[in-house]
Write a protein that holds these residues in place. Sequence first.
Motif, PDB file in Angstrom:
ATOM      1  N   PRO A   1       7.957 -15.343  18.840  1.00 55.84           N
ATOM      2  CA  PRO A   1       9.575 -15.378  18.231  1.00 55.84           C
ATOM      3  C   PRO A   1       9.812 -17.026  17.689  1.00 55.84           C
ATOM      4  N   ASP A   2       9.599 -18.132  17.814  1.00 59.63           N
ATOM      5  CA  ASP A   2      10.442 -18.991  17.242  1.00 59.63           C
ATOM      6  C   ASP A   2       9.096 -18.717  15.702  1.00 59.63           C
ATOM      7  N   SER A   3       8.651 -17.965  14.981  1.00 59.82           N
ATOM      8  CA  SER A   3       8.363 -18.203  13.468  1.00 59.82           C
ATOM      9  C   SER A   3       9.247 -17.704  12.726  1.00 59.82           C
ATOM     10  N   GLU A   4       8.984 -18.766  11.857  1.00 65.09           N
ATOM     11  CA  GLU A   4      10.003 -18.263  10.404  1.00 65.09           C
ATOM     12  C   GLU A   4       9.232 -16.905   9.867  1.00 65.09           C
ATOM     13  N   VAL A   5       7.718 -16.266   9.535  1.00 61.37           N
ATOM     14  CA  VAL A   5       7.175 -15.894   9.137  1.00 61.37           C
ATOM     15  C   VAL A   5       7.814 -13.717   9.788  1.00 61.37           C
ATOM     16  N   GLU A   6       8.073 -13.082   8.938  1.00 64.51           N
ATOM     17  CA  GLU A   6       8.808 -12.220   9.085  1.00 64.51           C
ATOM     18  C   GLU A   6       7.234 -11.213   9.734  1.00 64.51           C
ATOM     19  N   ASP A   7       6.411 -10.755   8.771  1.00 66.47           N
ATOM     20  CA  ASP A   7       4.965  -9.895   8.660  1.00 66.47           C
ATOM     21  C   ASP A   7       3.596 -11.365   8.974  1.00 66.47           C
ATOM     22  N   ASP A   8       3.135 -10.490   9.661  1.00 68.70           N
ATOM     23  CA  ASP A   8       1.548 -11.357   9.448  1.00 68.70           C
ATOM     24  C   ASP A   8       1.129 -11.404   7.698  1.00 68.70           C
ATOM     25  N   GLU A   9       0.452 -12.680   7.245  1.00 68.90           N
ATOM     26  CA  GLU A   9       0.413 -12.875   6.315  1.00 68.90           C
ATOM     27  C   GLU A   9      -1.113 -13.736   6.311  1.00 68.90           C
ATOM     28  N   PHE A  10      -1.938 -12.619   5.246  1.00 60.71           N
ATOM     29  CA  PHE A  10      -3.137 -14.001   5.195  1.00 60.71           C
ATOM     30  C   PHE A  10      -3.445 -14.404   3.522  1.00 60.71           C
ATOM     31  N   VAL A  11      -3.995 -15.558   3.566  1.00 56.18           N
ATOM     32  CA  VAL A  11      -3.991 -16.744   2.518  1.00 56.18           C
ATOM     33  C   VAL A  11      -6.142 -16.615   2.141  1.00 56.18           C
ATOM     34  N   ILE A  12      -6.363 -16.242   1.379  1.00 54.56           N
ATOM     35  CA  ILE A  12      -7.889 -16.427   1.093  1.00 54.56           C
ATOM     36  C   ILE A  12      -7.636 -17.834  -0.155  1.00 54.56           C
ATOM     37  N   TYR A  13      -8.718 -18.322  -0.380  1.00 54.33           N
ATOM     38  CA  TYR A  13      -8.670 -19.192  -1.912  1.00 54.33           C
ATOM     39  C   TYR A  13      -9.967 -19.053  -2.320  1.00 54.33           C
ATOM     40  N   ASN A  14     -10.825 -18.382  -2.037  1.00 54.88           N
ATOM     41  CA  ASN A  14     -12.134 -18.275  -2.516  1.00 54.88           C
ATOM     42  C   ASN A  14     -12.122 -16.119  -2.801  1.00 54.88           C
ATOM     43  N   ALA A  15     -12.045 -15.839  -4.180  1.00 55.70           N
ATOM     44  CA  ALA A  15     -12.366 -14.717  -3.935  1.00 55.70           C
ATOM     45  C   ALA A  15     -13.272 -13.744  -3.854  1.00 55.70           C
ATOM     46  N   LYS A  16     -14.600 -14.208  -3.642  1.00 53.76           N
ATOM     47  CA  LYS A  16     -15.999 -14.059  -3.214  1.00 53.76           C
ATOM     48  C   LYS A  16     -15.393 -13.573  -1.848  1.00 53.76           C
ATOM     49  N   GLN A  17     -14.161 -14.283  -1.050  1.00 56.21           N
ATOM     50  CA  GLN A  17     -13.600 -13.752   0.222  1.00 56.21           C
ATOM     51  C   GLN A  17     -13.346 -12.148   0.707  1.00 56.21           C
ATOM     52  N   GLN A  18     -13.343 -11.348  -0.506  1.00 57.95           N
ATOM     53  CA  GLN A  18     -12.156  -9.812  -0.817  1.00 57.95           C
ATOM     54  C   GLN A  18     -13.123  -8.156  -1.287  1.00 57.95           C
ATOM     55  N   ARG A  19     -13.222  -7.733  -0.893  1.00 58.91           N
ATOM     56  CA  ARG A  19     -13.784  -6.089  -1.809  1.00 58.91           C
ATOM     57  C   ARG A  19     -12.012  -5.990  -1.896  1.00 58.91           C
ATOM     58  N   MET A  20     -12.250  -5.104  -2.721  1.00 62.03           N
ATOM     59  CA  MET A  20     -11.487  -3.655  -2.583  1.00 62.03           C
ATOM     60  C   MET A  20     -11.783  -2.774  -1.760  1.00 62.03           C
ATOM     61  N   THR A  21     -11.805  -1.770  -1.453  1.00 65.55           N
ATOM     62  CA  THR A  21     -11.841  -0.408  -0.729  1.00 65.55           C
ATOM     63  C   THR A  21     -11.171   0.500  -0.971  1.00 65.55           C
ATOM     64  N   HIS A  22     -10.025   0.360  -1.428  1.00 66.34           N
ATOM     65  CA  HIS A  22      -9.386   2.114  -1.928  1.00 66.34           C
ATOM     66  C   HIS A  22      -7.648   1.879  -2.665  1.00 66.34           C
ATOM     67  N   LEU A  23      -7.447   2.530  -3.363  1.00 64.07           N
ATOM     68  CA  LEU A  23      -6.212   1.885  -3.737  1.00 64.07           C
ATOM     69  C   LEU A  23      -5.408   2.755  -3.506  1.00 64.07           C
ATOM     70  N   PHE A  24      -3.626   3.009  -3.505  1.00 65.13           N
ATOM     71  CA  PHE A  24      -3.321   4.138  -2.977  1.00 65.13           C
ATOM     72  C   PHE A  24      -1.772   3.267  -3.627  1.00 65.13           C
ATOM     73  N   CYS A  25      -1.508   4.911  -3.804  1.00 62.87           N
ATOM     74  CA  CYS A  25       0.240   4.990  -4.763  1.00 62.87           C
ATOM     75  C   CYS A  25       0.796   5.644  -4.297  1.00 62.87           C
ATOM     76  N   TYR A  26       1.967   4.694  -3.993  1.00 55.98           N
ATOM     77  CA  TYR A  26       3.414   5.057  -3.102  1.00 55.98           C
ATOM     78  C   TYR A  26       4.505   5.768  -3.835  1.00 55.98           C
ATOM     79  N   GLU A  27       5.087   7.191  -3.510  1.00 61.77           N
ATOM     80  CA  GLU A  27       5.846   7.833  -4.747  1.00 61.77           C
ATOM     81  C   GLU A  27       7.663   7.600  -4.125  1.00 61.77           C
ATOM     82  N   GLU A  28       7.986   6.718  -5.004  1.00 61.45           N
ATOM     83  CA  GLU A  28       9.609   6.803  -3.715  1.00 61.45           C
ATOM     84  C   GLU A  28      10.025   7.914  -4.407  1.00 61.45           C
TER      85      GLU A  28
END
Length: 91
Positions: A64-91
């Motif tokens: 409850p004392d956090s300044e962060v609204e939602d959990d956010e993760f940060v990596i600094y090496n692009a090799k730590q990620q892999r895309m599995t899906h692309l999605f489209c949200y229509e307003e």
Amino acid sequence: GIYFANALCTTLYYAHPDGKRQRYGFIMDVSLGKQKEYTEIAYGINKPPRGYHSCLGISENHDPDSEVEDDEFVIYNAKQQRMTHLFCYEE
């Protein structure tokens, strides 16, 4: 760093609509390794602290004392990620 969130609302906030009012996002596999946790917003970090592989902003939902609204993760090496899906949200 490369930012990720586990809340769709956070992703859509950063995904600006195109001319057809569509927003795009990715579902990713992310290897976080050892995470340095933060409850305060930290600017200017360009690599994980010594001994860590990523950073985690802990949301006010978990601290409850956090300044962060939602959990956010940060990596600094692009090799730590892999895309599995692309999605489209229509307003």
